[in-house]
Design a protein around this motif. Sequence first.
Motif, mmCIF file in Angstrom:
data_model
loop_
_atom_site.group_PDB
_atom_site.id
_atom_site.type_symbol
_atom_site.label_atom_id
_atom_site.label_comp_id
_atom_site.label_asym_id
_atom_site.label_seq_id
_atom_site.Cartn_x
_atom_site.Cartn_y
_atom_site.Cartn_z
ATOM 1 N N THR A 1 -9.359 -2.055 11.931
ATOM 2 C CA THR A 1 -9.283 -2.832 12.089
ATOM 3 C C THR A 1 -8.822 -4.414 11.527
ATOM 4 O OG1 THR A 1 -10.709 -2.222 14.004
ATOM 5 C CG2 THR A 1 -10.907 -4.650 13.419
ATOM 6 N N TYR A 2 -9.154 -3.752 10.294
ATOM 7 C CA TYR A 2 -9.749 -5.225 9.254
ATOM 8 C C TYR A 2 -8.878 -4.699 8.243
ATOM 9 C CZ TYR A 2 -10.648 -9.550 6.271
ATOM 10 O OH TYR A 2 -10.011 -9.881 4.814
ATOM 11 N N GLY A 3 -7.132 -4.841 7.815
ATOM 12 C CA GLY A 3 -6.851 -3.355 6.810
ATOM 13 C C GLY A 3 -7.961 -3.308 4.943
ATOM 14 N N THR A 4 -8.096 -4.488 4.761
ATOM 15 C CA THR A 4 -9.063 -4.196 3.288
ATOM 16 C C THR A 4 -10.593 -3.968 3.649
ATOM 17 O OG1 THR A 4 -9.722 -6.855 3.605
ATOM 18 C CG2 THR A 4 -7.465 -5.692 2.558
ATOM 19 N N GLY A 5 -11.151 -4.291 4.589
ATOM 20 C CA GLY A 5 -12.280 -4.192 5.002
ATOM 21 C C GLY A 5 -12.882 -5.515 4.362
ATOM 22 N N ILE A 6 -14.231 -5.161 5.299
ATOM 23 C CA ILE A 6 -15.575 -6.838 4.487
ATOM 24 C C ILE A 6 -15.558 -6.867 2.987
ATOM 25 C CG2 ILE A 6 -17.182 -7.900 4.851
ATOM 26 C CD1 ILE A 6 -15.322 -7.880 7.730
ATOM 27 N N LEU A 7 -15.733 -5.612 2.833
ATOM 28 C CA LEU A 7 -16.220 -5.586 0.985
ATOM 29 C C LEU A 7 -15.404 -6.071 0.315
ATOM 30 C CD1 LEU A 7 -18.661 -2.963 1.285
ATOM 31 C CD2 LEU A 7 -19.298 -5.328 1.282
ATOM 32 N N ALA A 8 -14.333 -5.323 0.653
ATOM 33 C CA ALA A 8 -12.684 -5.934 -0.413
ATOM 34 C C ALA A 8 -12.314 -7.311 -0.224
ATOM 35 C CB ALA A 8 -11.803 -4.593 -0.581
ATOM 36 N N GLY A 9 -12.542 -7.371 1.253
ATOM 37 C CA GLY A 9 -11.634 -9.391 1.472
ATOM 38 C C GLY A 9 -12.675 -10.151 1.395
ATOM 39 N N LEU A 10 -14.033 -9.112 0.795
ATOM 40 C CA LEU A 10 -14.615 -10.989 1.089
ATOM 41 C C LEU A 10 -15.015 -11.137 -0.584
ATOM 42 C CD1 LEU A 10 -16.322 -12.810 1.739
ATOM 43 C CD2 LEU A 10 -18.733 -10.663 1.606
ATOM 44 N N SER A 11 -14.673 -10.163 -1.479
ATOM 45 C CA SER A 11 -14.358 -10.427 -2.578
ATOM 46 C C SER A 11 -12.796 -10.973 -3.169
ATOM 47 C CB SER A 11 -14.627 -8.472 -3.829
ATOM 48 O OG SER A 11 -15.580 -7.604 -3.383
ATOM 49 N N ILE A 12 -12.039 -10.285 -3.095
ATOM 50 C CA ILE A 12 -10.620 -11.473 -2.810
ATOM 51 C C ILE A 12 -10.945 -12.596 -2.462
ATOM 52 C CG2 ILE A 12 -8.378 -11.767 -2.465
ATOM 53 C CD1 ILE A 12 -8.541 -8.766 -1.525
ATOM 54 N N ALA A 13 -11.703 -13.057 -1.641
ATOM 55 C CA ALA A 13 -12.283 -14.466 -1.136
ATOM 56 C C ALA A 13 -12.717 -15.300 -2.035
ATOM 57 C CB ALA A 13 -12.276 -14.158 0.529
ATOM 58 N N THR A 14 -14.181 -14.349 -2.893
ATOM 59 C CA THR A 14 -15.157 -15.073 -3.504
ATOM 60 C C THR A 14 -14.374 -15.235 -5.092
ATOM 61 O OG1 THR A 14 -16.301 -13.437 -2.970
ATOM 62 C CG2 THR A 14 -16.406 -15.521 -1.441
ATOM 63 N N LEU A 15 -14.642 -13.805 -5.457
ATOM 64 C CA LEU A 15 -14.599 -13.112 -6.839
ATOM 65 C C LEU A 15 -14.147 -14.669 -7.618
ATOM 66 C CD1 LEU A 15 -15.407 -10.809 -8.978
ATOM 67 C CD2 LEU A 15 -13.970 -9.699 -8.367
#
Length: 689
Positions: free
Chosen positions: A399-413
């Motif tokens: 549904t969301y390739g990276t997953g919420i945790l990885a996607g959020l990390s990419i966006a905010t880290l």
Amino acid sequence: MKKNFDRFSILIIFIYLIVKSCFGFQNIAWGTGTWRGEYSLKWGAAFLVYMAVGVCAIVLAIFLLWRQERFQSLFDRMTAFRERMGYMRWLAALLVFIAPVWFFQYTPWGLVFNDIYMRVLIWFFVVLTLAFFMKRGNALFSWNEFVAAILLTSSLFVIMEPFMNVTDYPFSLGWSEGNRMWDYSILFGRHLYDYPADREIVVLLDIGRKFIGGLPFIFPGVTIGMERFWIALTVLIPYLLLGIAIFRFIRSDKKMWLLAALWVLIFLKQGPIHPPLVFCAAAVALIWQRPLWLALPLITLTGYAAEQSRFTWLFAPGMWIGMLELAGAVLQNKKLDRNSWIRAILLSLAGAVGGYVVPKIVDFFASNASAGTAVSVGDIASIVSDQPLLWYRLFPNATYGTGILAGLSIATLPLIVILFHLAVRKKWALNMWQALAITLPLLAFLMVGLVVSTKIGGGGDLHNMDMFLIGLVFTMAIAWRRNTEEWFAKIDAFPFWIKLALVLSLTLPGLRSVEVMRSHNFGEDASWLMILTDAPTEKSLDMYPTQAVTDAALKTIRAEVALAQSQGGEVLFLDQRQLLTFGFITNVPLVAEYEKKFLMDEALSSNSAYFENFYLDISVQRFALIISEPLRSPIKDSSYQFGEENNAWVKWVSNPLLCYYEPKITLKEVGVQLLVPKHQPTNCPAQLP
């Protein structure tokens, strides 16, 4: 040693882009002919030239990184030429600035050159060119111009992406896109429908989004293209307003103020975040440090507005203003003064009262002292637990390739790294209470966002992390205001890893937009586009149907609607209700219930009580015609995108409908199916959930 490491890092990244883009070009050229292998003469030669240019670019990069002085005379001529251009350099910069958007989004070549590495490489050279034109003096450019060019181009990509879907095409562009425009129309455009004036039309949308999305319907003659254009604006303007509001303390520097507002736009668009919450955040930003007599009623009103838009937002304004007031206060001998504590506590409480208490008071009086509809803490827990939680969506999934945790990390880290660096290096001094005022609300927002993202029907992007993302924007504003604007003016002195974090914080938000930018309007070029893109069929190019196909589909639907009405039956637009909204289908009494998204929401909750009336109506074949998406009944698992949602739809909607009704006509090109009653339904009650 350190300088060589930085240079090697830049060179490796550049070589990686060149090599990967060569593979991308090879995919375009291969399969175009039989000159050599499957290369045509033209595309084979173009591929060889591209590789040669790539090798030359790598060699040039090596010399520029380690033997820059050899090019000084060339640099001097280039800067002298730039100075002689005068204001013409801004025209040249503008042309370079808009060229990639035009190429990717408004020409058929955007479908051909869709390899992400090629696009990033083009973006890189556009940034270098812009930085060159932006610089004054004898240098080609500095890190300041380079970073500004990245931010401007990333912002342009993010801003232009929503306008890909601005079209007069009458059918839905996505699963719920068409019906969502019907939702928007109800508040100000109810007159567009043949429906009893004394009956309420309930839509699956909060009042805030109905108001914002529905504003164009105040004016007569709104077309579907106009509404789509407005929707594109509504996912941009609120972010800019928030950026302008929260960074208003640097308004004396207009350029920096604009760049800061653009950063807010691209950072929050990674959600994306629904406009009502962004407007509430902008209100909080404007309330920050206002006199208490003004701030208290305004934050109370903002809390109420947030709760009315979505119940999960009811505490957000109070927590945000507490962050801003406490963490943004000036320390006296490393301590917060009494006035800062009073302001932060009073305003936080006022925001909580607005979100939690005021709705109960309003509902109490509106219902003449009967039970109201305001949400309680117990209600929140009940609503959250009402639908299944799919925890696997926190991790990489279909549904969301990276997953919420990885996607959020990419966006905010990258931003978190910068903020952490500021705090550790004492460029942003916080005492314990200020650190807690930032950390605790952010953790609360993070936990709520993660839980809500796992609810069935969610987890497809980061939009449920909305309060957390806005909280990070406020944190950045606090850090900037606390004497760090001078720090940001000295990017050249940053450590390489901080420069890299800064570049990533600006490029990653624009990367998705760069990747998806394309046109859907070149169906007439499908034959040669299939060759260059290796598309297996014309349909896989995802073009809008031609005007002839669209007109034929509308003609068929109109004819079937007229036939159903002539037989005295009702017509249910389960889907494609925008056809009624914008007059593509006329003279049809509206059946307001059983809208597609409403059915899905109840299916996700397994609400059997809601479906009793629906099953009764279809069992007696109340509707002579049902307009739907093509209905199917395969059961899927979590390896499919939104597999659980599909199964809920199949169980509660598709299978019951297909038992009592059958497809008469399926218009595959436009995604519409026309269902009519079966003459002899077989054992349907046993097949109901």
